[in-house]
Design an enzyme around this catalytic site. Sequence first.
Site, PDB file in Angstrom:
ATOM      1  N   LYS A 175      23.524 -15.952 -50.489  1.00  0.00           N
ATOM      2  CA  LYS A 175      22.664 -16.440 -51.564  1.00  0.00           C
ATOM      3  C   LYS A 175      21.511 -15.483 -51.874  1.00  0.00           C
ATOM      4  O   LYS A 175      20.943 -15.521 -52.951  1.00  0.00           O
ATOM      5  CB  LYS A 175      22.108 -17.821 -51.225  1.00  0.00           C
ATOM      6  CG  LYS A 175      23.130 -18.938 -51.151  1.00  0.00           C
ATOM      7  CD  LYS A 175      23.413 -19.525 -52.502  1.00  0.00           C
ATOM      8  CE  LYS A 175      24.094 -20.891 -52.527  1.00  0.00           C
ATOM      9  NZ  LYS A 175      24.997 -21.235 -51.453  1.00  0.00           N
ATOM     10  N   SER A 200      30.682 -16.810 -45.383  1.00  0.00           N
ATOM     11  CA  SER A 200      29.577 -16.809 -46.346  1.00  0.00           C
ATOM     12  C   SER A 200      28.215 -17.140 -45.763  1.00  0.00           C
ATOM     13  O   SER A 200      27.201 -16.873 -46.404  1.00  0.00           O
ATOM     14  CB  SER A 200      29.897 -17.785 -47.476  1.00  0.00           C
ATOM     15  OG  SER A 200      30.197 -19.067 -46.940  1.00  0.00           O
TER      16      SER A 200
END
Length: 333
Positions: free
Chosen positions: A55, A308
């Site tokens: 992110k 991720s």
Amino acid sequence: MSNLPVTVADIEQAARRIKGRVLNTPFVLSASLCERFGVPVGLKLEHHQATGSFKLRGATNAVLSLTSEERARGVVAASTGNHGRALAHAAKAEGSVATICVSKLVPNNKVSDIRRLGANVLIVGKSQDEAQLEVDRLVAEEGLVMVPPFDNRTVVAGQGTLGLEIVEAMPDVATVFVPLSGGGLAAGVAAAVKGRSPKTRVIGLTMERGAAMKASLNAGRPVQVEEVASLADSLGGGIGLDNAVTFEMCRALLDDVILLSEAEIAAGIRHAYSQEREVIEGAGAVGIAALLSRRFGRLEGPVAVILSGRNVDMDLHRRVINGGVDPLAETAA
Ligand SMILES: *Cc1c(COP(=O)(O)O)cnc(C)c1O
């Protein structure tokens, strides 16, 4: 593809903009998965990214794309955790301040981490959508600038830089497994990968519990689903009924979407830990989970799997590693 909201040219521009501010994370072959599937399987260790998830790429690109006047007013977002953490870090790095609105479903460890990164954290409502209402109020009444977690062109372009790095590390990659929630990561990665390598298949992976993008793709338009607790808490939340970027891109670019059960996600976390020696959160484990559960047709290699994020409560992680039948239920007990 060039008529989609984010193109590979946008992603290349984002890569130049954020260079030096985010890590080009390691890409390593998994000996155990290569052996098991008979094709090269590479792991993109994006959980080693600063703040513990990809992110930071989108948040950094978004903050750097603002004017200095906008940065001075401060940025705001609703977040299940990792976007908030990333935006807090990105804002601070560029001399701005972030206000983060989170729902009550977000684990405590994530809230205290975001506060530690220098952001204001507001806990509001019991869903991502309710937290978003507070964001809208702060934008309207206090002039803060919203940086959304996924449905935004500069955010998607930033996440897409991860796709460029995968193709550079594995130029003949045939299949990319990408975690999927709001679709910022999947849209960006698919645009980058297919921009460079049009024949490569990109598969989105998400949990059975509350898969908003999958339900929306099936319906042909953004729809709402009930939010429920999952080991993959970073995949929670809706895609927004007024979705403007990621729904269209995921519909155009994803070759398939695979749903994983909680037990399969737990197996992914366990494999990462015991075989790869990596601590990852549930959302980061869905790629390995899909491989281990053989939830795909014919597997075309070489394969790239995105890990991720790693922002998991370590007590929960321990329970998963120890093979708890329902580690989330034990949390509630
Ligand atoms: C946000 C997040 C995802 C999903 O990304 P989207 O852009 O919302 O699809 C996957 N894994 C982790 C660790 C995340 O934080």
